[in-house]
Design a protein around this motif. Structure first.
Motif, mmCIF file in Angstrom:
data_model
loop_
_atom_site.group_PDB
_atom_site.id
_atom_site.type_symbol
_atom_site.label_atom_id
_atom_site.label_comp_id
_atom_site.label_asym_id
_atom_site.label_seq_id
_atom_site.Cartn_x
_atom_site.Cartn_y
_atom_site.Cartn_z
ATOM 1 N N GLY A 601 -12.934 -16.701 0.016
ATOM 2 C CA GLY A 601 -12.159 -16.724 -1.221
ATOM 3 C C GLY A 601 -10.965 -15.799 -1.225
ATOM 4 N N ARG A 602 -10.495 -15.378 -0.068
ATOM 5 C CA ARG A 602 -9.357 -14.469 0.003
ATOM 6 C C ARG A 602 -8.095 -15.241 0.363
ATOM 7 N NH1 ARG A 602 -10.620 -9.445 3.772
ATOM 8 N NH2 ARG A 602 -8.517 -8.967 2.996
ATOM 9 N N GLY A 603 -6.977 -14.832 -0.270
ATOM 10 C CA GLY A 603 -5.705 -15.457 0.018
ATOM 11 C C GLY A 603 -4.903 -14.632 0.999
ATOM 12 N N GLU A 604 -4.263 -15.313 1.959
ATOM 13 C CA GLU A 604 -3.472 -14.625 2.970
ATOM 14 C C GLU A 604 -2.198 -15.404 3.242
ATOM 15 O OE1 GLU A 604 -5.740 -14.492 6.544
ATOM 16 O OE2 GLU A 604 -5.826 -16.677 6.766
ATOM 17 N N LEU A 605 -1.134 -14.669 3.544
ATOM 18 C CA LEU A 605 0.131 -15.297 3.920
ATOM 19 C C LEU A 605 0.042 -15.775 5.365
ATOM 20 C CD1 LEU A 605 2.647 -12.727 2.371
ATOM 21 C CD2 LEU A 605 2.061 -14.982 1.480
ATOM 22 N N LEU A 606 0.405 -17.032 5.599
ATOM 23 C CA LEU A 606 0.380 -17.553 6.960
ATOM 24 C C LEU A 606 1.538 -16.973 7.765
ATOM 25 C CD1 LEU A 606 -0.530 -21.325 6.412
ATOM 26 C CD2 LEU A 606 -2.008 -19.440 7.097
ATOM 27 N N ASP A 607 1.224 -16.582 8.976
ATOM 28 C CA ASP A 607 2.225 -16.001 9.866
ATOM 29 C C ASP A 607 2.954 -17.133 10.582
ATOM 30 O OD1 ASP A 607 3.754 -14.367 11.390
ATOM 31 O OD2 ASP A 607 2.141 -13.685 12.724
ATOM 32 N N GLY A 640 11.571 -18.240 -6.917
ATOM 33 C CA GLY A 640 11.648 -17.930 -8.336
ATOM 34 C C GLY A 640 10.329 -17.487 -8.926
ATOM 35 N N LEU A 641 9.210 -17.830 -8.291
ATOM 36 C CA LEU A 641 7.899 -17.444 -8.806
ATOM 37 C C LEU A 641 7.561 -15.995 -8.499
ATOM 38 C CD1 LEU A 641 5.282 -18.411 -10.198
ATOM 39 C CD2 LEU A 641 4.419 -19.051 -7.927
ATOM 40 N N VAL A 642 8.022 -15.479 -7.380
ATOM 41 C CA VAL A 642 7.604 -14.146 -6.929
ATOM 42 C C VAL A 642 8.738 -13.139 -6.906
ATOM 43 C CG1 VAL A 642 5.710 -15.070 -5.571
ATOM 44 C CG2 VAL A 642 7.950 -14.814 -4.511
ATOM 45 N N GLU A 643 9.979 -13.613 -6.983
ATOM 46 C CA GLU A 643 11.116 -12.702 -6.894
ATOM 47 C C GLU A 643 11.563 -12.307 -8.293
ATOM 48 O OE1 GLU A 643 15.029 -12.420 -4.083
ATOM 49 O OE2 GLU A 643 14.672 -14.315 -5.123
ATOM 50 N N VAL A 644 11.619 -11.005 -8.554
ATOM 51 C CA VAL A 644 12.018 -10.455 -9.845
ATOM 52 C C VAL A 644 13.129 -9.441 -9.606
ATOM 53 C CG1 VAL A 644 11.260 -9.162 -11.873
ATOM 54 C CG2 VAL A 644 9.719 -10.799 -10.797
ATOM 55 N N THR A 654 2.136 -10.318 -3.013
ATOM 56 C CA THR A 654 0.769 -9.808 -3.140
ATOM 57 C C THR A 654 0.099 -10.351 -4.393
ATOM 58 O OG1 THR A 654 1.393 -7.774 -1.976
ATOM 59 C CG2 THR A 654 -0.626 -7.724 -3.299
ATOM 60 N N ALA A 655 0.842 -10.368 -5.496
ATOM 61 C CA ALA A 655 0.295 -10.924 -6.731
ATOM 62 C C ALA A 655 -0.005 -12.411 -6.584
ATOM 63 C CB ALA A 655 1.267 -10.687 -7.887
ATOM 64 N N LEU A 656 0.812 -13.119 -5.818
ATOM 65 C CA LEU A 656 0.566 -14.535 -5.583
ATOM 66 C C LEU A 656 -0.737 -14.736 -4.813
ATOM 67 C CD1 LEU A 656 1.511 -17.503 -5.640
ATOM 68 C CD2 LEU A 656 2.798 -17.037 -3.532
#
Length: 834
Positions: A601-607, A640-644, A654-656
């Motif tokens: 159940g962990r989320g990770e960014l694909l390399d 647009g979802l993660v960039e502020v 990380t929040a994603l």
């Protein structure tokens, strides 16, 4: 000790505050029922007294709706008017225990509202006539009746008490309900006018019949110790706004009640006052480009300083945000009532002239004259005859009490020599009527308001066009995909940049595979949206050709450079194979996707190799294969979802990962969770870019639902393959598909054996949301559907496949080609056999 009634104004359940004014003036609840005892009319006073809205009360039985200890009994079927009578009976009622047939009745009752014991005075009248109405009931709160000196009232039309007013008393404890003969009423016409003003929305004929019936049978009276009798003066139950009282307390042409002509030495001051008023109005309207807000600003700018009532009507095309209206208006032109602003008692206009109603206007009305000539129309006082003529347009409502004896000015709302709408301005009878200076002021006001409304109309139209363009470039429906559940979300950026270049797509591919795409064209506006549409079309075209992800991005890069040097975009293209349980992904300068593993159940960014944005050129793209398991979730989004603004993008990524890992019942719920989590961490003004989000649950296809066989390139072996397919379908409990599947397999294998090389032919059957049949061979030439003639011996195979299958196609592979087709599964599929 007996429980004492609680005055409504002492309860928090919404009771009515005492109304300052003359003796006998009190909020009046009006209820009308038909011969079946069902409520047909329910006034605003009834809502305030009993706590039920008109929608809750209408159509229900009187005894079931009113929260009192007594009930309404309606006797008679309405056929015999003489036999129809009504009354209100209760064990807690003071007065006659049962009314005589055809006679009115009155009394006092107790009831509970929000667990608070309260009291009410009541009067009932039997109704007659051709209409179905058979009962009129009036009710009032005895604690809201002011008792004092009638000379203290500030309304010249208030009625005086009958008899010696006597010393002040506690009205709530001593009051009872009774009736008065018409001769006892000091002002018959004034009583009728006030009563008609508080009736619920009904036709003028019904209103006149009810008023005359009340005057005929006995006007409601309030008695105190049987020596102090007051005629009930109907009131709305809420005082007029204090700003109006303050305005009328002043002097001058705006609020005085004497001679309206101004002395010569005051003319300059009057003109200067109107110029200042126009400047103030101009500064207060047009602060927004939203049409609804602009209309409210215009209406509130003139009430109460210039007028007491302002109703705004606009043409249908203006409200809909369409193009400029063509041609002058006529009797068939529909006008939308978009705003009604007034300083009367709150709620008085809501039932009679509700906002949102659409209606035409006949030729004889001043409204039609204003909208056809484009000039203001002045009516110094609305006579009773004119009031009747205007009220005739409202068949189910009587507006005469609201407009008669008032001064009216109708001004057109124009822009570019076209009438967009008009405003109806009304002044109370106690104010000076509109004069020539007011006409000039109203015309100038309407001219400025027309320009502001037209600007808002044009902006609304452009906004609607932008929304339509954006919606047309995004997928409207999710395609059915095998072994994969997909959900998407799109959120526009700022209101000035509603059209953007973000997009997503889900594309069905041969072999039960699914292509998942997310892209972002740099910039905003129509140019970015147009480029997005071109790139999206190119992706769909190359995906249908089963192009490798890296080769597809290379094709997009070449296309962007041909379109122009300023065309830049990021894109991510992934192909999910539910049979092989793999993801093949290529990236072009886009954010890395998030993969949520089902095992932990962990989320990770694909390399992944980042690659260069589309349109840069000279940079290689590489396809990466990622093994997945059933239940894994893939998250792809734009920046647009993660960039502020002012924050490291790593915090958003990380929040994603954290929000994507939250358990969810469906992919739609998972999308909403991600959107809420990312939106909660930032202020609305800090997020200006549009957002595209795609989430896919990779369910996979079990090995038991896949069957593979190699068939030698020999026509004599086609029959064996057909029997093998039939056996497989029998094992899957899909016997109903045996005949079409055997025929399709025979046609496809026959073509492959005839045109392919010496190598074996591959046959694969997959059971998912449909029955997929694939035939692969070493010949790269794609088949073409041809129309066979009557004497042709070949050319009918693909036509047969097209008639039997719900979809079919072909694509090139690294070793030749694959021809596939899908057969729909039966709706009630039996369980598989073991």
């Amino acid at each position: 000790m007996a429980e004492q009634p609680t005055p409504p104004n002492a309860a928090s359940a919404g009771g009515t505050d005492p109304v300052p004014g003359s003796p006998g003036r009190l909020p009046l609840a009006v209820v009308v029922a038909d011969h079946r005892g069902s409520i047909t009319h329910w006034s605003a006073g009834a809502r305030r007294l009993f706590g039920l809205t008109r929608e809750e009360a209408r159509g229900r039985a009187v005894a079931d709706v009113l929260p009192v200890s007594g009930v309404f009994d309606v006797v008679g079927d309405g056929e015999d008017d003489g036999a129809a009578y009504a009354g209100l009976y209760s064990g807690a009622v003071d007065g006659p225990s049962r009314p005589l047939p055809g006679h009115p009745a009155s009394g006092r009752l107790t009831f509970r509202r929000a667990d608070v014991r309260q009291e009410a005075l009541w009067w009932t009248y039997p109704l007659t006539g051709p209409h179905p109405l058979r009962l009129l009931a009036l009710a009032a709160d005895p604690f809201a009746v002011p008792v004092g000196d009638p000379d203290t009232t500030d309304d010249p039309h208030d009625l005086e008490a009958v008899g010696d007013p006597g010393p002040p008393v506690d009205a709530g404890e001593l009051m009872t309900a009774s009736f008065a003969r018409r001769a006892e009423l000091p002002e018959d016409d004034e009583v009728a006018r006030r009563l008609a003003g508080v009736l619920p929305a009904m036709s003028p004929a019904e209103s006149d019949e009810i008023v005359s019936r009340v005057l005929e049978l006995g006007y409601p009276m309030v008695e105190i110790n049987r020596w102090h009798r007051l005629p009930v003066i109907p009131d709305w139950g809420v005082p007029r706004r204090e700003r109006r009282r303050a305005r009328r307390a002043g002097t001058g042409t705006d609020g005085g009640t004497g001679d309206t002509r101004e002395p010569p030495d005051l003319e300059y001051a009057a003109v200067r006052e109107r110029l200042e008023f126009l400047n103030e109005v101009s500064a207060s309207i047009g602060t927004s480009l939203e049409l609804d807000r602009t209309i409210l600003e215009v209406s509130r700018a003139v009430v109460p300083r210039f007028t007491d009532v302002a109703g705004t009507y606009l043409r249908e095309q203006v409200v809909a945000g369409e193009g400029f209206p063509d041609g002058p208006p006529d009797t068939s032109t529909l006008w939308h009532r978009v705003a009604v602003e007034h300083d009367d008692e709150p709620g008085r206009w809501d039932d009679v002239v509700p906002v949102g109603e659409t209606m035409p206007f006949p030729e004889h009305t001043p409204f039609f004259r204003c909208m056809t000539t484009g000039r203001p129309v002045l009516v110094p006082r609305i006579t009773e005859e004119m009031g009747d003529a205007i009220a005739a347009q409202f068949e189910k409502r009587d507006i005469r009490p609201l407009i008669t004896h008032r001064s009216m000015l109708v001004v057109p709302l124009r822009a570019r020599r076209v009438v967009l709408g008009f405003m109806i301005l009304l002044r109370h009878g106690s104010r000076p009527p509109f004069d020539d200076i007011d006409v000039a002021t109203g015309a100038e006001l309407a001219a400025r308001a027309g320009l502001v409304i037209d600007n808002a109309r044009m902006y609304t139209r452009q906004e609607n066009l932008a929304d339509t363009l954006q919606d047309s470039m995004l997928p409207r429906a999710r395609p059915r995909t095998a072994g994969c559940d997909v959900a998407t979300r799109y959120l526009p950026g700022t209101r000035l940049g509603r059209v953007g270049g973000d997009w997503f797509d889900t594309i069905r591919l041969p072999g039960s595979r699914t292509a998942l795409v997310v892209g972002d064209v740099m910039g905003h506006g129509l140019n970015s949206a147009a480029m997005m549409g071109q790139l999206r079309t190119a992706v769909q075209t190359m995906a249908a050709m089963d192009t490798d992800p890296a080769h597809l991005l290379r094709g997009l890069d070449d296309l962007a450079r041909r379109l122009g040097e300023h065309y830049l975009a990021t894109c991510q293209y992934a192909v999910y194979d539910p049979v092989a349980s793999t993801l093949r992904i290529a990236n072009a300068g886009h954010l890395p996707p998030v993969l949520v593993r089902a095992r932990d159940g962990r989320g990770e960014l694909l390399d992944l190799p980042t690659g260069a944005p589309i349109g840069v050129g000279g940079v290689a793209f590489r396809t990466v294969t990622v093994p997945v398991r059933p239940g894994d979730r893939l998250v792809m989004c734009t920046d647009g979802l993660v960039e502020v603004r002012g924050r490291d993008i790593g915090i958003g990524l990380t929040a994603l990962c954290e929000s994507a890992a939250h358990p969810a019942a469906s992919m739609d719920d998972a999308c909403d969770t991600v959107i809420r989590a990312l939106a909660a961490s930032t202020a609305p003004d800090d997020r200006r870019d549009d957002v595209a989000l795609l989430m896919a649950r990779l369910n996979g296809i079990p090995a038991g639902d896949v069957a593979v066989r190699e068939v030698p390139a020999d026509a004599r072996r086609v029959g064996e393959a057909r029997r093998w397919v039939a056996d497989r379908l029998h094992g899957w409990s899909l016997d109903s598909l045996t005949d079409p599947a055997r025929q399709v397999v025979g046609e496809l294998l026959a073509n492959a054996v005839r045109h392919a090389g010496p190598g074996p032919v591959g046959l694969r059957v997959v059971r998912s949301d449909a029955l997929l049949i694939e035939v692969s061979d070493t010949d790269p030439e794609l088949p073409v559907l041809e129309e066979a003639g009557p004497t042709d011996e070949a050319g009918r195979g693909l036509a047969v496949v097209g008639r039997l299958a719900r979809a079919w196609g072909s694509s090139r592979t690294g070793h030749g080609k694959t021809v596939w087709c899908e057969l729909s599964l039966p709706r009630h599929r039996p369980p598989p056999r073991h």
